[in-house]
Enzyme design. Sequence first.
Site, PDB file in Angstrom:
ATOM      1  CB  THR A 100      -1.142   0.527   0.891  1.00 50.73           C
ATOM      2  OG1 THR A 100      -0.382  -0.233   2.667  1.00 50.73           O
ATOM      3  CG2 THR A 100      -1.978  -0.799   0.807  1.00 50.73           C
ATOM      4  CG  ASN A 127       1.900  -5.190  13.881  1.00 47.15           C
ATOM      5  OD1 ASN A 127       2.093  -3.904  12.808  1.00 47.15           O
ATOM      6  ND2 ASN A 127       1.364  -6.483  14.101  1.00 47.15           N
ATOM      7  CG  ASP A 164      -1.790  -2.563  15.556  1.00 48.83           C
ATOM      8  OD1 ASP A 164      -0.152  -3.260  14.924  1.00 48.83           O
ATOM      9  OD2 ASP A 164      -2.675  -2.270  14.608  1.00 48.83           O
TER      10      ASP A 164
HETATM   11 CA    CA Z   1      -0.985  -3.648  11.706  1.00 50.79          CA
END
Ligand code: CA
Length: 739
Positions: free
Chosen positions: A200, A294, A339
């Site tokens: 992305t 993460n 995260d």
């Molecule tokens: Ca993530």
Amino acid sequence: MNKGLLVIGIAVIGAAIYFLSNDVGQSLETSGSAPVMAAPEPTVGLIDDARIIAADDEPGNWLSFGRNYGETRFSPLTQINRETVSELGLAWFKDMGTNRALEATPIVVDGIMFFTTSWSRVYAVDARTGETLWSYDPKVPGEWARWACCDVVNRGVAVYKGRVYVGSLDGRLIALDAGTGTEIWQVDTLVDRDRPYTITGAPRVANGKVYIGNGGSEYGVRGYVSAYDAATGEQAWRFYTIPGNPADGFENELMAMAAKTWTGEWWKVGGGGTVWNSIVYDPDFNQLYIGVGNGSPWTRVIRSPGGGDNLFLSSIVALDADTGSMNWYYQTTPGDNWDYTAVQDMALAELEIEGEPRKVLLQAPKNGFFYVLDRSDGELIAANPYATVTWATHVDLETGRPVENPDLDYSKEGKWVLPGPLGAHNWQAMSVDEAAGLVYIPAQDNPLFFDMASEWKETGVYKHKPKGWNTGLEFGRLAQVVLENIADQPMPKGYLKAFDPLTGKDKWSVEIPHYWNGGVLGTEGGLVFQGNALGMFTAYDKATGDKLWEFNTYTSMLAPPITFELDGVQYVSVLTGTGGGDLFGGEPLPPVAEHASLTYSNEGRLLVFKVGGTAELPAPTIRDRSIPERDVAGVEQASIARGEMAYNENCAVCHGFLVRSGGAIPDLRRVSDETIAIWDQIVIDGLWSAKGMAGFGDVLTRDQSVDVMNYVLARAEEDRLVAAGEKEMPQMTWLTGGD
Ligand code: CA
């Protein structure tokens, strides 16, 4: 076979294997079996290293992702300023034909604007008028959307020596001719196409190379970044961010060292550490800084049960740009448990510290601390909180490590933690005002109730879900767990701040009723621009934070604005359209709920403003928020309960927890009878996979698909009754997400 290199010279071979479906979007003449014989001599998009290094000499252009190699996103242009901004108006706009999130930073060079939209589509438009010069569709297979945690988004292209580079959602890096959009080469950047990797992020270019990473940590992958020869696509080097399976042998001594900081069998899930956003080139040291993501799964007691820092998760890593070997690293969150990616945009600056100018790197990762590092060696200079932080009390400047708050250890008992997985700041860009020693940063407080998965609490075992979300949290019951604890939830908020990274003090802070707002642009004209979740594109006085101008775009924004100048006229531009992953969507709390823009549809548009602009947007389309009545009285409660688990595990991250979508992806509470009639053909067989709704027959049975439908309809009826005042339910805050 080296899967990362599918290029022979400039010929494209083997492209057909990627195209599982060719039903999405435009035709793709250049990617069949016929090789492209000769690359035309480039005539436009002639950006090179020297031009990017000297970006301030041509402030009318926006030459690279963050405007310059330092990615400071602060423009020297002054025609739009504190005095003239009141006359700012729309010069032109362009409908992009999508209601999925738009996140790109356009590149502007010599009168042409290059940018991407959803599904990694590329556009070159006349920057004076918006007329499309060419467009390119990489034909991402629709079902690949299932592997994207946070929608089919793309954050932009790189333009270099007459080529336009884009990473496709399904993991290809593609070089196009900047003048025509003709494909020059493409390579498969994925090391394993059976793992749910995505791209992305925008590629970066420097030193004759193109650099690209990928996403997928939520699903279970192993992160890395790759460098390719910009002219030929030949792979130059690859840097893995975490160790693989020791039984396979480590790629190098660094991975052997990193493996000593891991325990258990992390490689089975994947480990994580994807480089999905920030890659910054530093010509001062010929270094590349990568931001590492993460852990996978999120919870460290599952990922690495014997403890350990888990290098190089959540780290800023400096690499030799030529070889990809590591020069230094700094880990922002050792043993990441929340995260807390460190992939957020990094900026390079020179700041005066104790009377001495120092070359520093600036980053506000998800974890809530703003880091100032010495670029020469990674020494920690400052780490101050820029939003509300509860997981740690502070960062110890002696050890360079955060001091965790033992009261918020959620391994035994669920806890609300700030920041949540959306981060105190995410990929939405900040702007660095070097002269003022300030950063303008879109910050937020958005907590999550962290609670270990029941299966792990009850059995001590967590079953990896191949190609599913692997958080280690109580994901199947996440909405219920949040609702059960809603009374203690810290209130989510958004801010725009002028923040001093050395002192940790705000020069000013503007509260925005909603969080998940857009990126930021600062200008020498004394302004800070930001598009926000409420659909307002706003200019603030950079000295005071006073709002000087705003424009209702009728659509929430995430993308960072840019500015450029053509024929003596300065323009400011931004893409509209929110999304990027919806968790608890669609039903905002007061006072946000009353804001009209949230009832508008999600129009993907490119907006361009100038002083005296008089163009007008069409009247906004109002989103239908009514929910049809459903007779679910006879539906078995056990089926609804099973459906909730299956929905949350497989459907919720796109369609929204509680079946409340944020708007970019269909809200299933409003599903039609016609769709219900073909429900399992869609959910199991993949009838609509070309549209982005993959089949889930590999993880759901037909009976489970019926359970999911029963849950969806029961939820719809519950919310219809709540809206009609015939039922009470705790209020859920509006929570959207990103990577
Ligand atoms: Ca993530």
